[in-house]
Design an enzyme around this catalytic site. Sequence first.
Site, PDB file in Angstrom:
ATOM      1  N   ASP A  43       5.756  -7.154  -5.211  1.00 52.70           N
ATOM      2  CA  ASP A  43       4.518  -6.500  -4.772  1.00 52.70           C
ATOM      3  C   ASP A  43       4.283  -6.814  -3.299  1.00 52.70           C
ATOM      4  O   ASP A  43       4.450  -7.954  -2.863  1.00 52.70           O
ATOM      5  CB  ASP A  43       3.315  -6.968  -5.599  1.00 52.70           C
ATOM      6  CG  ASP A  43       2.139  -6.042  -5.354  1.00 52.70           C
ATOM      7  OD1 ASP A  43       2.179  -4.893  -5.821  1.00 52.70           O
ATOM      8  OD2 ASP A  43       1.201  -6.435  -4.631  1.00 52.70           O
TER       9      ASP A  43
HETATM   10  C1  LIG Z   1       4.091  -2.159   5.151  1.00 53.63           C
HETATM   11  C2  LIG Z   1       5.139  -1.326   4.454  1.00 53.63           C
HETATM   12  C3  LIG Z   1       5.096  -1.088   3.082  1.00 53.63           C
HETATM   13  N1  LIG Z   1       6.041  -0.330   2.460  1.00 53.63           N
HETATM   14  C4  LIG Z   1       5.996  -0.071   1.008  1.00 53.63           C
HETATM   15  C5  LIG Z   1       6.729  -1.114   0.170  1.00 53.63           C
HETATM   16  C6  LIG Z   1       6.180  -0.856  -1.227  1.00 53.63           C
HETATM   17  O1  LIG Z   1       6.983   0.151  -1.853  1.00 53.63           O
HETATM   18  C7  LIG Z   1       4.789  -0.282  -0.958  1.00 53.63           C
HETATM   19  C8  LIG Z   1       3.702  -1.218  -1.444  1.00 53.63           C
HETATM   20  O2  LIG Z   1       3.387  -0.941  -2.770  1.00 53.63           O
HETATM   21  P1  LIG Z   1       3.792  -1.838  -4.020  1.00 53.63           P
HETATM   22  O3  LIG Z   1       2.656  -1.761  -4.979  1.00 53.63           O
HETATM   23  O4  LIG Z   1       4.267  -3.184  -3.575  1.00 53.63           O
HETATM   24  O5  LIG Z   1       5.062  -1.078  -4.618  1.00 53.63           O
HETATM   25  P2  LIG Z   1       5.221   0.420  -5.164  1.00 53.63           P
HETATM   26  O6  LIG Z   1       3.903   0.959  -5.655  1.00 53.63           O
HETATM   27  O7  LIG Z   1       5.939   1.227  -4.099  1.00 53.63           O
HETATM   28  O8  LIG Z   1       6.205   0.217  -6.377  1.00 53.63           O
HETATM   29  P3  LIG Z   1       5.967  -0.663  -7.732  1.00 53.63           P
HETATM   30  O9  LIG Z   1       4.510  -1.073  -7.809  1.00 53.63           O
HETATM   31  O10 LIG Z   1       6.407   0.232  -8.837  1.00 53.63           O
HETATM   32  O11 LIG Z   1       6.869  -1.854  -7.556  1.00 53.63           O
HETATM   33  O12 LIG Z   1       4.682  -0.111   0.478  1.00 53.63           O
HETATM   34  C9  LIG Z   1       7.083   0.239   3.201  1.00 53.63           C
HETATM   35  O13 LIG Z   1       7.950   0.938   2.639  1.00 53.63           O
HETATM   36  N2  LIG Z   1       7.157   0.014   4.553  1.00 53.63           N
HETATM   37  C10 LIG Z   1       6.234  -0.750   5.227  1.00 53.63           C
HETATM   38  O14 LIG Z   1       6.357  -0.933   6.469  1.00 53.63           O
END
Ligand SMILES: Cc1cn([C@H]2C[C@H](O)[C@@H](COP(=O)(O)OP(=O)(O)OP(=O)(O)O)O2)c(=O)[nH]c1=O
Length: 187
Positions: free
Chosen positions: A67
């Site tokens: 997360d």
């Molecule tokens: C800050 C940042 C976040 N992110 C993404 C990573 C995570 O996928 C998302 C944060 O949400 P999460 O809730 O961590 O993940 P998700 O909803 O994509 O997937 P799941 O809950 O099923 O595991 O933001 C980027 O891709 N690049 C960035 O620079």
Amino acid sequence: MILASGSPRRREMMEQMGFKVHVRPSDIPEIPDENEGPMAYTRRLCEEKARSVSSNLDSDLWVLAADTVVVQDEKILEKPGDFEHAVSMLKLLSGRWHEVITSFCWNRADVLRVESVTTRVKFWDLDAKTIADYVNSGEPMDKAGAYGIQGLGGLLVEEIEGSFHSVVGLPISHVVRMLNALESESK
Ligand SMILES: Cc1cn([C@H]2C[C@H](O)[C@@H](COP(=O)(O)OP(=O)(O)OP(=O)(O)O)O2)c(=O)[nH]c1=O
């Protein structure tokens, strides 16, 4: 391995590291408890995501969950709900340092271990047009803090201290090192 995440970035990163990945996203609601700090929140969520997927498995494969949140002024910034929400998050981040916390969890049977990685990111000063153009690109909507450092959002970033991969959602070297440690402990 089983990846308890719907994030295409996490899948790509694990595949790039040579893992055969089976994707089983969890449906854990992402809502901080009252008075829960950002790191405790991400640790609880990745553990809950891993446990909920593990409990429905009939294989003995390792389950990985993670997360990611962005933290500014002790406020947790998750994925934006709409255009305005994304704009307000990027205004908050403009011209300042913030933290990105990713917690991940490996789980197999009764073995479960969680680790957290904090990265500091500094944004350039952003004017209203730059923010609006970026949000209109659509890139922010599925990303914590309303930006993707790996895409167009990289143009908003002046400096980073820590793990680039952790900002993208998975600190791969920490993730693989922990799995190696768990494997050698189980021998
Ligand atoms: C800050 C940042 C976040 N992110 C993404 C990573 C995570 O996928 C998302 C944060 O949400 P999460 O809730 O961590 O993940 P998700 O909803 O994509 O997937 P799941 O809950 O099923 O595991 O933001 C980027 O891709 N690049 C960035 O620079």
